[in-house]
Design an enzyme around this catalytic site. Structure first.
Site, PDB file in Angstrom:
ATOM      1  N   HIS A 181       0.828  -1.199   0.000  1.00 13.26           N
ATOM      2  CA  HIS A 181       0.000   0.000   0.000  1.00 13.26           C
ATOM      3  C   HIS A 181       0.870   1.259   0.000  1.00 13.26           C
ATOM      4  O   HIS A 181       0.686   2.170  -0.803  1.00 13.26           O
ATOM      5  CB  HIS A 181      -0.906  -0.034   1.232  1.00 13.26           C
ATOM      6  CG  HIS A 181      -1.793   1.161   1.343  1.00 13.26           C
ATOM      7  ND1 HIS A 181      -1.549   2.167   2.242  1.00 13.26           N
ATOM      8  CD2 HIS A 181      -2.902   1.512   0.669  1.00 13.26           C
ATOM      9  CE1 HIS A 181      -2.485   3.094   2.117  1.00 13.26           C
ATOM     10  NE2 HIS A 181      -3.322   2.708   1.172  1.00 13.26           N
ATOM     11  N   ARG A 241      21.130  36.306 -11.708  1.00 13.50           N
ATOM     12  CA  ARG A 241      20.214  37.212 -10.993  1.00 13.50           C
ATOM     13  C   ARG A 241      20.976  37.826  -9.833  1.00 13.50           C
ATOM     14  O   ARG A 241      21.641  37.097  -9.086  1.00 13.50           O
ATOM     15  CB  ARG A 241      19.004  36.439 -10.470  1.00 13.50           C
ATOM     16  CG  ARG A 241      18.019  36.029 -11.556  1.00 13.50           C
ATOM     17  CD  ARG A 241      17.049  35.003 -11.025  1.00 13.50           C
ATOM     18  NE  ARG A 241      17.778  33.751 -10.803  1.00 13.50           N
ATOM     19  CZ  ARG A 241      17.435  32.579 -11.337  1.00 13.50           C
ATOM     20  NH1 ARG A 241      16.369  32.503 -12.068  1.00 13.50           N
ATOM     21  NH2 ARG A 241      18.154  31.505 -11.111  1.00 13.50           N
ATOM     22  N   ARG A 277      22.038  40.180 -14.865  1.00 16.61           N
ATOM     23  CA  ARG A 277      20.834  41.012 -14.882  1.00 16.61           C
ATOM     24  C   ARG A 277      20.892  41.982 -13.706  1.00 16.61           C
ATOM     25  O   ARG A 277      21.032  41.535 -12.551  1.00 16.61           O
ATOM     26  CB  ARG A 277      19.587  40.136 -14.783  1.00 16.61           C
ATOM     27  CG  ARG A 277      18.309  40.964 -14.869  1.00 16.61           C
ATOM     28  CD  ARG A 277      17.086  40.099 -14.864  1.00 16.61           C
ATOM     29  NE  ARG A 277      16.829  39.550 -13.532  1.00 16.61           N
ATOM     30  CZ  ARG A 277      15.893  38.653 -13.264  1.00 16.61           C
ATOM     31  NH1 ARG A 277      15.161  38.180 -14.245  1.00 16.61           N
ATOM     32  NH2 ARG A 277      15.709  38.220 -12.046  1.00 16.61           N
ATOM     33  N   GLU A 334      10.279  41.249 -21.410  1.00 17.78           N
ATOM     34  CA  GLU A 334       9.333  40.582 -20.509  1.00 17.78           C
ATOM     35  C   GLU A 334       7.940  41.153 -20.626  1.00 17.78           C
ATOM     36  O   GLU A 334       6.983  40.567 -20.143  1.00 17.78           O
ATOM     37  CB  GLU A 334       9.777  40.762 -19.047  1.00 17.78           C
ATOM     38  CG  GLU A 334      11.109  40.155 -18.736  1.00 17.78           C
ATOM     39  CD  GLU A 334      11.742  40.858 -17.555  1.00 17.78           C
ATOM     40  OE1 GLU A 334      11.664  40.308 -16.449  1.00 17.78           O
ATOM     41  OE2 GLU A 334      12.282  41.957 -17.744  1.00 17.78           O
ATOM     42  N   GLY A 346      12.340  37.041 -21.308  1.00 10.90           N
ATOM     43  CA  GLY A 346      11.999  36.485 -20.001  1.00 10.90           C
ATOM     44  C   GLY A 346      10.587  35.945 -20.118  1.00 10.90           C
ATOM     45  O   GLY A 346       9.617  36.646 -19.887  1.00 10.90           O
ATOM     46  N   THR A 347      10.480  34.670 -20.498  1.00 10.34           N
ATOM     47  CA  THR A 347       9.161  34.185 -20.912  1.00 10.34           C
ATOM     48  C   THR A 347       8.244  33.890 -19.744  1.00 10.34           C
ATOM     49  O   THR A 347       7.063  33.674 -19.946  1.00 10.34           O
ATOM     50  CB  THR A 347       9.285  32.944 -21.812  1.00 10.34           C
ATOM     51  OG1 THR A 347      10.170  32.018 -21.184  1.00 10.34           O
ATOM     52  CG2 THR A 347       9.804  33.325 -23.177  1.00 10.34           C
ATOM     53  N   ASN A 348       8.763  33.848 -18.535  1.00 10.53           N
ATOM     54  CA  ASN A 348       7.859  33.680 -17.401  1.00 10.53           C
ATOM     55  C   ASN A 348       6.981  34.922 -17.255  1.00 10.53           C
ATOM     56  O   ASN A 348       5.754  34.849 -17.271  1.00 10.53           O
ATOM     57  CB  ASN A 348       8.663  33.416 -16.123  1.00 10.53           C
ATOM     58  CG  ASN A 348       7.751  33.095 -14.958  1.00 10.53           C
ATOM     59  OD1 ASN A 348       6.865  32.264 -15.076  1.00 10.53           O
ATOM     60  ND2 ASN A 348       7.943  33.785 -13.839  1.00 10.53           N
ATOM     61  N   ASP A 349       7.640  36.099 -17.151  1.00  4.90           N
ATOM     62  CA  ASP A 349       6.872  37.331 -17.051  1.00  4.90           C
ATOM     63  C   ASP A 349       6.096  37.611 -18.325  1.00  4.90           C
ATOM     64  O   ASP A 349       4.954  38.055 -18.282  1.00  4.90           O
ATOM     65  CB  ASP A 349       7.808  38.508 -16.727  1.00  4.90           C
ATOM     66  CG  ASP A 349       7.986  38.662 -15.225  1.00  4.90           C
ATOM     67  OD1 ASP A 349       6.953  38.654 -14.520  1.00  4.90           O
ATOM     68  OD2 ASP A 349       9.132  38.772 -14.754  1.00  4.90           O
ATOM     69  N   CYS A 390      15.904  33.381 -21.217  1.00  9.02           N
ATOM     70  CA  CYS A 390      16.314  32.861 -19.927  1.00  9.02           C
ATOM     71  C   CYS A 390      15.068  32.513 -19.139  1.00  9.02           C
ATOM     72  O   CYS A 390      14.118  33.283 -19.116  1.00  9.02           O
ATOM     73  CB  CYS A 390      17.188  33.861 -19.179  1.00  9.02           C
ATOM     74  SG  CYS A 390      16.457  35.492 -19.025  1.00  9.02           S
TER      75      CYS A 390
END
Lengths: 857, 208
Positions: free
Chosen positions: A432, A538, A593, A710, A731-734, A797
């Site tokens: 289990h 960073r 950066r 961004e 900056g593809t996150n933002d 990045c």
């Protein structure tokens, strides 16, 4: 030559193994098994004797006349007679489909047994129940699926009758309630067996299996009649073997062997291949031949009759495991069987990540508490909890917990889910705890038998070590080891084979791969994993931790002097950080950066300030939506000496390492730009810093300066940014957050899962780069930037740089490089190679299409 | 474990709620009135969003459920339970295969052929447990509903919900199965440890 070779235009109803191809038959008629046997015969490998009744003729085998021809032919091919007791032969009926499929009815293992010969056969085998087993299997299936006997009645007989009496009882049941008695004649048995298998394939279960695999509902079955030489049980058996060790990928037969007459896979463990009476040489040779032929990790099933090995099937192993697949690809390319590009394409980028599964950094000084079964991979440290309640309490307080328990029950599921790792003293790989742990991705070690758990005393003891509840242990779920204390968990190093393959991948790819590294240690790890440089350093961390008070003094400084003093302290600290980093990176490119952190990270709102002026200033700086507030370049334009100080620290560090002979290629990057003039002003700050360093040191530091992209506005105005920037980094996150208007933290857990579940999105756009929307913005930016400055360097990045799917999409957009976290660098290297190879394959296909078009009159 | 004597004064809904809670191990969500009564009687406790039996509650449920030792029901159920255990082993193997491929990598359910193979093995398991449950229900009708419950989970699975086989947090096939297993243990008064030993012996015995 075959005695029954039909006229070429007519498909013969009986095709001996090895003769299908000569008659122009492929898998569509022979079934995958028949085709495989053809191939094995042509490779000169030992196979079982058998004949195929092709798909379009299968129904005819239910006619005893054709069944009799089949029996005669097998007898002729083997020189034995079915049912004879001196050189006895039985028959096995095996179905197979024209394409590989699961859910095919099981083989009928022994046709030709009847009350008259059963005793003699059992004596020859040496174990009566083995014959009865296979006999009973045949009777039960044929009774229900060909002779209309009620399945529950069969079950009652099987349940209520002792082993040796079942076959006679079933014969009796069939005689009483079936549409006909079960015949003694082997040909009649074969005809009924064929009917039973075809009936099963037409059943709802067979139809469901076809539907589940997207196969046509009327997909037919080829039927294969195999010879089954009967011999003593110790020298008989069946097994499976694959060509590679799944753990290491080394080329050696790996598998299990079951002694006895039945070929049914039993739930027992079987014996290792080393127990084969005649050794593994023949198997090794056969597997090596097959690997070269299939260009894949090969798997075979085989049987042993009277000590003689014969292959029953052979195929490429569908899921060879990351290590085996990798090593095979490297071995085949090294031997020249395939070229290097093919080897690179043969390994999935995601598999590379599996090879780099989080593991412990072992120094040899660890103290081992105990060992058990490696039940769920991964590694984690945590404090010991001896009960589900305690585990829930501790994890509720945010403490990583290792749940240590004898066994688990459904009541423990919440605790299992909340724990960082699980250790059980009882229970196996399918217990289990193991099932749940794998389901939740929790590392687990199970079945640690020597673990003595005393819940009343609150202790766990093994090998003389006692751990108290609340003390730390570390669990390695891949190795099955539990260590005392907290150990360092980190990604694994690439193996020699992986290094080789990645170096081949590097030769194929055009997309550069850099890493995100904030300090020297991360940079070192990234370079070891093959990063060509640092694509994102960073600087925020340089302002946190024990430097936070200095940053606060800077931000809250009441006057110019205090401000200057704080800034000088910051500059000195940063310069040391940069120097350490640049010493590691050597001459490679390093993108730094400049500060991009929301102010609130530096000024917690609940802080009590000794100085009321500080409190007032902090109140002024408070923001409602800090992620869209005073961030990045915006702060630098208000605090105009901030970026200058950072750049000065960086340039001074460069002067220091350059004196020792290293010349890192500095790239200074300005974040959160949305207005081209922001970039222009920030660049001015950086230039003044360079000038100052030149005045103090006499060294003109070479550097490039560029902009993050961004914000959608930055992407849309990339041409105007390019007038000032030597490079742009997406900056593809933002950019994803702002393009969708998603706040990642708020949507990721609930909304995105729902959207993916409902099919609105195929994946989270934060995990897989959104080619449609964000991709369109990036495409515009790439096109506009290159129009102004054709040689501009374009990179990315962020997490997308380490995701195989995203890397393919980004390569297609024409970026120069991606930068990802150090441990994803190998994935990105391979994914970039795949992207390049795929492009060339597509281009080749296009070229071919064009060639054809031009050749046409 | 401390063993406190059964409180004899439980009314029928409370008894059922207690046994149900022990069979399921826990309850998530709103408390029923009967469950509240269990908590008040110290037979169950509330842990965050969960209700779990206390040790006393578990012991009480065990006594309430246990078939009379040496009686005809036990004698009839026990051999069926021994048939159940090897199938139980196979079910766990099937669940493992559903979660993890033979090479140790997680099953992402993108390979329809692999999943269909596991699903097909599950058919054998389901057929086998169905046959056993058919006979168990003759002995103890309270076990009848498990066939339908397993069938419902199977239907969910076939409707394209891959978590309906192994998910620990829903009424998946595995969850229903665990409940069945737990109830059998309570009926026969078998401890988990004995159960595992017995299963290992029965499974090992099969391969001779």
């Amino acid at each position: 030559m075959p005695t029954l070779a039909g006229a070429p235009s007519v498909i013969s109803s009986l095709v001996p193994y090895g003769q299908g191809r000569g008659r122009g038959l492929g898998a569509e008629e022979l079934g995958v098994h028949g085709e495989q046997m053809d191939r094995l015969v042509s490779l000169g490998l030992p196979t079982v004797v058998g004949i195929t009744v092709p798909v379009s003729r299968a129904r005819q085998l239910t006619d005893p006349a054709l069944a009799r021809e089949a029996v005669d032919l097998v007898e002729e091919l083997t020189g034995r007679r079915v049912g004879s007791t001196d050189r006895p032969l039985l028959l096995r009926l095996v179905p197979s489909t024209p394409v590989a499929a699961t859910g095919v009815p099981p083989d009928l293992p022994a046709l030709g047994v009847c009350p008259a010969n059963a005793r003699a056969l059992a004596e020859l085998i040496g174990r009566e129940h083995q014959l009865h087993d296979v006999w009973t299997t045949v009777l039960a299936v044929v009774a229900v699926d060909a002779l209309d006997v009620d399945a529950d009645d069969v079950d009652d007989v099987l349940t209520d009758t002792a082993d040796g009496d079942r076959a006679p009882a079933l014969l009796d049941l069939v005689a009483r309630t079936g549409s006909a008695p079960f015949p003694d004649d082997p040909a009649e048995q074969l005809a009924l067996a064929a009917r039973a298998l075809l009936h099963r394939w037409d059943s709802p279960r067979g139809r469901r299996a076809r539907r589940a695999q997207g196969l046509p509902d009327d997909l037919g079955l080829a039927l294969h009649v195999q010879a089954l030489h009967v011999g003593p049980w110790e020298r008989s058996g069946h097994g499976t073997a694959s060509s590679r060790d799944p753990g290491t990928g080394a080329p050696r037969p790996h598998g299990t062997f079951h002694r006895g007459v039945s070929r049914r896979s039993t739930s027992g463990e079987g014996e290792p291949l080393s127990a084969l009476p005649e050794g593994t040489d023949l198997l090794r040779h056969a597997l090596a031949t097959l690997e070269n032929h299939l260009r894949a990790v090969a798997t075979v099933t085989f049987e042993l009759r009277d000590g003689k090995l014969a292959l029953l099937s052979a195929a490429a192993l569908p899921h060879p495991g990351a290590r085996a697949g990798l090593r095979l690809a490297v071995d085949l390319a090294t031997a020249g069987t395939i070229d290097r590009a093919t080897a690179v394409r043969a390994v999935r980028p995601a598999a590379v990540q599996e090879l780099l599964h989080a593991q412990l950094r072992l120094t040899g000084a660890e103290r081992e508490l105990a060992r058990g079964l490696a039940a769920s991979p991964g590694a984690a440290s945590g404090v010991v909890a001896l009960s589900a309640e305690r585990a829930l309490e501790l994890s509720g307080d945010g403490v990583p917990v290792v749940l240590v328990s004898t066994e688990t029950t459904p009541a423990d599921v919440p605790a299992l889910v909340a724990s960082a790792a699980v250790v059980t003293s009882a229970g196996g790989l399918a217990s289990h705890a193991a099932v749940v742990a794998r389901g939740t991705g929790t590392p687990a070690v199970c079945g640690v038998a020597e673990l003595c758990i005393d819940r009343d005393a609150g202790t766990v003891t093994a090998h003389g070590h006692t751990v108290r509840e609340g003390e730390r242990v570390t669990v390695d779920g891949r190795a099955g080891t539990v260590y005392l204390g907290e150990l360092d968990v980190r990604p694994a190093e690439p193996s020699a084979e992986l290094d080789t393959l990645l170096s081949w991948a590097d030769a194929e790819r055009t997309l550069g791969v850099r890493a995100n590294a904030d300090n020297a240690a991360e940079a070192e790890a990234a370079l070891r994993l093959g990063a060509e440089g640092i694509g994102l350093c960073r600087t925020e961390h340089q302002f946190l931790g024990d430097r936070l008070p200095v940053v606060r003094r800077f931000l809250l400084a009441p006057d110019e002097d205090a401000h200057r003093l704080a800034l000088d302290a910051l500059t000195a600290a940063q310069q040391a950080d940069f120097t350490a980093l640049l010493q590691v990176t050597g001459d490679r490119p390093v993108t730094v950066r400049l500060l991009d952190a929301p102010l609130h990270e530096f000024l917690p709102h609940d802080e009590v300030y000794a100085d009321p002026a500080h409190a007032r200033r902090a109140a002024q700086l408070r923001e409602v939506n800090p992620m869209l507030g005073l961030r990045g370049v915006r702060l630098a334009l208000l605090e105009d000496d901030l970026y200058a100080a950072q750049a000065e620290a960086l340039f001074s560090a460069w002067v220091t390492v350059a004196a020792a002979g290293t010349r890192p290629r500095l790239e200074v990057m300005v974040p959160m730009v949305s207005i081209p003039q922001e970039l222009e002003l920030a660049i001015g700050q950086v230039r003044r810093a360079a000038d100052r360093v030149e005045r103090t040191t006499g060294v003109r530091v070479p550097y490039q300066v560029g902009s993050m992209v961004e914000t959608p506005r930055a992407a849309l105005l990339a041409d105007r940014l390019a007038e000032h920037a030597d490079f742009l980094s997406f900056g593809t996150n933002d950019l994803t957050q702002m393009t969708f208007g998603f706040s990642r933290d708020d949507v990721e857990s609930r909304l995105l899962a729902h959207y993916v579940g409902e099919g609105l999105l195929t994946a989270s756009p934060f995990a897989e780069f959104d080619a449609d929307g964000v991709g369109a913005l990036v495409a515009i930016a790439v096109q506009k930037a290159r129009a102004v400055r054709p040689d501009i360097k374009l990179g990315l990045c962020g997490e997308h740089g380490g995701d195989a799917v995203s890397v393919g999409r980004l390569a297609a957009l024409g970026l120069d490089y991606v930068s990802c976290s150090p441990q994803r660098v190998p994935v990105a290297r391979l994914a970039a190679a795949h992207a390049a190879l795929q492009d060339t394959a597509e281009e080749r296909a296009q070229d071919r299409a064009q060639d054809r078009a031009q050749a046409a009159p | 474990m401390t063993h406190t004597s059964v409180s004899p004064s439980l009314d029928e809904p409370t008894r059922q709620a207690l046994v149900g809670l022990v069979v399921q191990g826990m309850h998530r969500g709103q408390l029923s009135a009967a469950q509240q009564a269990l908590v008040d009687a110290g037979l169950a406790m509330v842990k965050g969003p969960l209700v779990m039996p206390t040790a006393v509650g578990a012991a009480t449920a065990a006594e309430l459920t246990r078939l009379p030792a040496g009686g005809p029901e036990e004698a009839a159920l026990r051999p069926l339970f021994e048939r159940f255990l090897p199938v139980n082993h196979e079910l766990r193997e099937v669940c493992s295969a559903w979660q993890i491929r033979p090479d140790g990598s997680p099953n992402d359910h993108r390979d329809a052929a692999y999943d269909a193979g596991v699903r097909d093995r599950l058919d054998d398991v389901d057929a086998a447990v169905g046959r056993i449950l058919r006979r168990m229900a003759d002995v103890h009708p309270g076990l009848e509903h498990y066939r339908a419950d397993l069938g419902a989970a199977l239907a969910q699975l076939d409707e394209g919900n891959p978590s309906a086989l192994t998910s620990p947090l829903t009424r998946s096939y595995h969850t229903v199965w665990m409940h069945l297993h737990q109830e059998l243990l309570l009926l026969l008064g078998i401890s988990r440890a004995e159960d595992e030993q017995l299963e290992a012996a029965l499974v090992a015995g099969q391969k001779v």
